[in-house]
Design a protein around this motif. Structure first.
Motif, short mmCIF file in Angstrom:
data_model
loop_
_atom_site.label_atom_id
_atom_site.label_comp_id
_atom_site.label_asym_id
_atom_site.label_seq_id
_atom_site.Cartn_x
_atom_site.Cartn_y
_atom_site.Cartn_z
N SER A 181 23.63 -39.73 -4.76
CA SER A 181 24.12 -38.89 -5.22
C SER A 181 24.96 -38.97 -6.35
O SER A 181 25.00 -38.21 -7.40
CB SER A 181 24.85 -38.32 -3.83
N TYR A 182 25.46 -40.36 -6.97
CA TYR A 182 26.17 -40.34 -8.58
C TYR A 182 25.28 -41.28 -8.94
O TYR A 182 25.58 -40.32 -10.03
CB TYR A 182 27.22 -41.84 -7.74
N LEU A 231 25.69 -36.36 2.35
CA LEU A 231 26.26 -36.92 3.68
C LEU A 231 26.69 -36.02 4.80
O LEU A 231 26.42 -36.47 5.76
CB LEU A 231 27.62 -36.79 2.93
N PHE A 282 25.65 -42.12 -0.58
CA PHE A 282 27.09 -42.00 -1.69
C PHE A 282 26.60 -42.23 -3.50
O PHE A 282 26.69 -42.18 -4.56
CB PHE A 282 28.19 -42.72 -1.99
N ILE A 283 25.59 -43.67 -3.48
CA ILE A 283 25.66 -44.95 -4.43
C ILE A 283 24.11 -43.57 -5.19
O ILE A 283 24.70 -43.50 -6.20
CB ILE A 283 24.99 -46.14 -3.69
N ASN A 294 22.61 -32.13 0.07
CA ASN A 294 24.00 -32.53 0.31
C ASN A 294 23.90 -33.63 1.75
O ASN A 294 24.01 -34.09 2.53
CB ASN A 294 24.33 -31.48 1.89
N ALA A 341 25.72 -43.89 4.43
CA ALA A 341 26.71 -42.98 4.91
C ALA A 341 27.07 -43.95 2.77
O ALA A 341 26.71 -42.95 2.01
CB ALA A 341 27.53 -43.06 5.22
N GLY A 342 27.21 -44.51 2.98
CA GLY A 342 26.94 -45.98 1.99
C GLY A 342 26.10 -45.41 0.73
O GLY A 342 26.44 -45.27 -0.79
#
Length: 121
Positions: A112-113, A68, A109-110, A66, A105-106
């Motif tokens: 985790s994608y 973020l 996201f990348i 997790n 944070a950005g």
């Protein structure tokens, strides 16, 4: 289609024993660091504060993928830990801390994608 969605959800869930095991491992490491005063904070009481609890929970969230939530908990705990420990936050830290957190944070996201995409293949 519904069966396929259920399968994907089940594949991402962690068994409770894994989370509990990670919790105990990190707690043991934290106790080891605190009792040996490896961070030169003083006594054990200085190690176990609400700020370090936020950081600890953030690391648990990171280990459970997790990203973020973990980043947010570590960032908030770290900010208040620095403020409490040193009495003030240096000016350079004030100017770069939160923009760095937003950029991380950005990045999370990348990452985790790509992890989700890799798990699907």
């Amino acid at each position: 289609m519904k069966h396929n969605d259920n399968f994907l959800k089940r594949g991402r869930e962690h068994h409770p024993q894994v989370s509990i095991g990670l919790f105990f491992i990190l707690l043991g490491v934290a106790l080891l660091v605190a009792t040996n005063d490896w961070l030169n904070l003083g006594g054990v009481r200085e190690y176990f504060t609400w700020q370090t609890a936020l950081i600890f929970i953030g690391f648990l969230l990171l280990l459970n993928l997790n990203f973020l939530g973990g980043l947010i908990m570590i960032s908030i705990g770290g900010w208040f830990f620095i403020d409490d420990r040193y009495g003030h936050i240096p000016e350079l830290m004030k100017t770069i801390y939160w923009p760095s957190v937003i950029m991380l944070a950005g990045l999370m996201f990348i990452i985790s994608y790509f992890i989700k995409r890799w798990k699907r293949e």
